[in-house]
Design a protein around this motif. Structure first.
Motif, mmCIF file in Angstrom:
data_model
loop_
_atom_site.group_PDB
_atom_site.id
_atom_site.type_symbol
_atom_site.label_atom_id
_atom_site.label_comp_id
_atom_site.label_asym_id
_atom_site.label_seq_id
_atom_site.Cartn_x
_atom_site.Cartn_y
_atom_site.Cartn_z
ATOM 1 N N LEU A 101 0.854 -1.183 0.000
ATOM 2 C CA LEU A 101 0.000 0.000 0.000
ATOM 3 C C LEU A 101 0.888 1.230 0.000
ATOM 4 O O LEU A 101 1.872 1.290 0.732
ATOM 5 N N ASP A 102 0.519 2.210 -0.829
ATOM 6 C CA ASP A 102 1.291 3.447 -0.871
ATOM 7 C C ASP A 102 1.143 4.166 0.468
ATOM 8 O O ASP A 102 0.035 4.520 0.862
ATOM 9 N N PRO A 103 2.265 4.378 1.189
ATOM 10 C CA PRO A 103 2.156 4.965 2.528
ATOM 11 C C PRO A 103 1.624 6.392 2.527
ATOM 12 O O PRO A 103 1.174 6.875 3.559
ATOM 13 N N LEU A 104 1.669 7.078 1.407
ATOM 14 C CA LEU A 104 1.287 8.489 1.391
ATOM 15 C C LEU A 104 -0.071 8.736 0.747
ATOM 16 O O LEU A 104 -0.424 9.875 0.465
ATOM 17 N N MET A 105 -0.814 7.668 0.481
ATOM 18 C CA MET A 105 -2.106 7.867 -0.166
ATOM 19 C C MET A 105 -3.199 7.288 0.719
ATOM 20 O O MET A 105 -3.035 6.215 1.292
ATOM 21 N N ARG A 106 -4.309 8.016 0.834
ATOM 22 C CA ARG A 106 -5.406 7.506 1.651
ATOM 23 C C ARG A 106 -5.952 6.217 1.047
ATOM 24 O O ARG A 106 -5.995 6.049 -0.171
ATOM 25 N N GLN A 109 -8.609 6.291 -1.654
ATOM 26 C CA GLN A 109 -8.068 6.724 -2.943
ATOM 27 C C GLN A 109 -7.409 5.557 -3.683
ATOM 28 O O GLN A 109 -7.495 5.438 -4.892
ATOM 29 N N ALA A 146 -10.722 7.016 4.690
ATOM 30 C CA ALA A 146 -10.067 8.300 4.959
ATOM 31 C C ALA A 146 -8.734 8.136 5.656
ATOM 32 O O ALA A 146 -8.014 9.105 5.849
ATOM 33 N N SER A 147 -8.381 6.899 6.033
ATOM 34 C CA SER A 147 -7.140 6.696 6.776
ATOM 35 C C SER A 147 -5.967 6.471 5.837
ATOM 36 O O SER A 147 -6.140 6.140 4.668
ATOM 37 N N TYR A 148 -4.788 6.634 6.415
ATOM 38 C CA TYR A 148 -3.575 6.251 5.711
ATOM 39 C C TYR A 148 -3.228 4.813 6.118
ATOM 40 O O TYR A 148 -3.595 4.375 7.217
#
Lengths: 309, 298
Positions: A101-106, A109, A146-148
């Motif tokens: 999972l991309d750590p910087l994207m919600r 998304q 909505a979380s990271y």
């Protein structure tokens, strides 16, 4: 009907120590709506098969053979043609949910962008994302969206990566060790999720795992890999209840419920494979002569690679 | 980290406010806050230089040359009787305008080229990497000297020249970041999900790679101001009509022993601004990296 047919698949990597033959003459097929599980220990070339199906092999890999998806050859087609299949035809549940999972994207998304690729209109993204997440038994899908990723637990991330893979309702799902690194509870949930998929009966799954219990619970077809080769392939119930190949027998005997009997020896290195049977040195009932490499042949309705069977 | 610090940290985390971690790490560092405030003052002064400078920086007064600090001339006057404070502030505007434009240009070009090369790989990457090597192997002052000789002086030429000298270090850093990050599993799963390459590069790789480049840009602002001054000191940067710190030092050299302010004022200005940008660069690195602790940093 076979949704995936792999025949004579060879994958090799040139290295300084010689050619590493990660996968040799692998033949199997996944029927529509079935779960096919490939079992093997670390280094048996099981992940390489999944990567070959998904065109995710490193650039230096030498690939030959044929992989047919719904009757269409996909192994050696161009990246451009293949990318049309990704996501909504074939998708991947990756090995490591945390790293995948991309750590910087919600999180929401990350589900929505897959929907975007598959042409779902923008207005429906958030409602579709919420429904996908609630289908994976998230209690508060909006909050998860909505979380990271770092704000979720390991098990939640596992379900989220599954959600991303299922977002575009693919026809074939490739799951690469879905229970790796999960604790007992998360693993149990994952198994339940696959059982749900199985009950639905519409998804075809190619699963790659070394989790024998998981495989036994969900598999329709099972294949056992040893040193880059399939040594046994057939209906899962038969393979697990009455294994034919001595390696499969050894694996089953090593299960806790069957007495946890360890198998002696190590598998040969993939760079220096012997001419004859790869399992000869570890075989409890070895053949006297080990010059001829055993071929896959049919025994009791399944394929076995052992000259004794 | 102290006990109360940990508690505060958990509270901030639980408050679920995005960016709270940055704010928290900035709050831990009073020195860094001072640096940022001073930097803000410098930036405001640069923007409003014509308003702030009390006198016309070009107005000569040969009767009142080489004066010491006074109420009329806060930093004294130079060898032609021009107000040094006004000249330093206008010089700040020139330097900042050139430096900021240069950094924006090099940042955009460098990250674009570097990330493309790193993501694409293969011969494209090889060619771009060699070009970057060539630019980095060339001593930047020498390259700048050659370009000034070729193009002549002027603000636009200066920006163009500095961009040519500096884009390579941004490109190299970004390329390295992308190379390290592009085999990450989230990139692989993004590919497996069927996302197009440009999307993966823009939405996944860039945000994960950009932070060290931002730090480099902050530090390079100071470095660029230093280079501009060096070139003007050598008489190669800007025409003498534009007030600039390097050329001010050069002009003041002759009367350095009798009127030291001619050299000290622009010299201190260069040192201060460069130092501020370097400290700010380190500060940005510290507050964006969760692994650093307040102890031992500003």
């Amino acid at each position: 009907m076979n949704i995936l047919e792999v025949s004579e698949l060879n994958v090799a990597f040139p290295t300084r120590r010689g050619l590493v033959r990660a996968s040799q003459n692998v033949n199997f097929s996944v029927k529509e709506g079935e779960i096919c599980v490939l079992i093997g220990e670390t280094g048996s070339g099981k992940s390489v098969i999944g990567q070959a199906v998904l065109h995710l092999l490193p650039q230096n890999a030498r690939v030959s053979g044929s992989v047919r998806y719904a009757g269409e050859e996909i192994l050696l087609i161009s990246e451009q043609k293949f990318s049309r299949l990704r996501g909504h035809e074939i998708s991947l549940i990756p090995q490591n949910p945390t790293g995948s999972l991309d750590p910087l994207m919600r999180c929401g998304q990350q589900v929505a962008e897959v929907l975007d690729v598959c042409g779902v209109p923008k207005e429906e993204h958030s409602s579709r994302t919420t429904s996908i997440l609630s289908a994976l038994s998230f209690s508060d899908p909006e909050l998860v969206a909505a979380s990271y990723p770092h704000e979720l637990s390991g098990g939640m991330r596992q379900r989220l990566t599954t959600g991303i893979a299922l977002a575009a309702s693919p026809r074939l799902l490739v799951a690469d060790e879905p229970t790796k690194g999960l604790d007992y509870a998360a693993r149990k949930r994952t198994i339940e999720m696959f059982l749900n998929l199985k009950r639905r009966g519409t998804d075809s799954v190619l699963m790659i795992t070394h989790d024998l219990e998981l495989a036994e619970m969900i598999a329709d077809q099972a294949g056992v890999l040893y040193s880059g080769e399939l040594v046994e392939f057939g209906p899962a119930a038969d393979v697990f209840s009455s294994p034919l190949h001595p390696y499969t027998k050894g694996l089953m005997a090593a299960l806790p419920k069957n007495g946890m009997t360890p198998m002696p020896g190590m598998c040969p290195g993939l760079a220096q494979l012997p001419d004859g049977c790869y399992f000869h040195d570890r075989c409890p009932t070895p053949c006297e002569e080990n010059h001829v490499h055993p071929l896959m042949h049919e025994v009791c309705g399944r394929q076995v690679r052992c000259s004794r069977c | 980290m102290s006990e109360t610090g940990t508690v505060a940290r958990i509270k901030i985390w639980q408050s679920n406010v995005r960016g709270a971690d940055w704010y928290y790490r900035l709050r831990q560092r009073p020195g860094l806050q001072i640096v940022f405030v001073l930097l803000a003052v410098v930036l405001i002064a640069a923007v409003f230089a014509p308003v702030i400078s009390p006198q016309d920086p070009a107005a000569q007064d040969l009767y009142g040359k080489n004066q010491w600090m006074s109420a009329d001339h806060w930093f004294g006057t130079d060898y032609l009787g021009r107000d040094l404070f006004s000249r330093v502030v206008c010089g700040l505007q020139t330097s900042m305008a050139i430096a900021v434009t240069t950094i924006v240009i090099t940042f955009v070009i460098g990250t674009a080229i570097g990330s493309y090369a790193g993501y694409k790989g293969g011969w494209v990457d090889n060619v771009i990497a060699r070009v970057i090597d060539v630019f980095l192997a060339f001593p930047s002052i020498i390259l700048a000297l050659a370009l000034v000789t070729l193009l002549g002086s002027g603000i636009l030429n200066m920006i163009f020249m500095l961009s040519i000298v500096q884009w390579a270090s941004f490109a190299r850093l970004m390329r390295g970041q992308v190379l390290a990050e592009k085999n990450a599993e989230y990139v692989l799963s993004a590919r497996a999900a069927g996302l197009p390459g440009w999307w993966i590069l823009l939405k996944h790789l860039m945000p994960n790679c950009i932070m060290p480049v931002v730090v480099l840009a902050t530090m390079d602002l100071g470095h660029t101001i230093l280079t501009i001054s060096t070139l003007s000191f050598l008489g190669l940067g800007l025409p003498p009509s534009i007030p600039e710190w390097g050329s001010m030092i050069n002009a003041g050299l002759d009367s350095m022993r009798t009127a030291p302010l001619n050299v000290i004022v622009p010299g201190l200005a260069i040192t201060t601004v460069t130092l501020l940008f370097n400290l700010a660069g380190e500060g940005v690195r510290d507050i964006t990296d969760p692994g650093t602790d307040a102890e031992g940093s500003l």
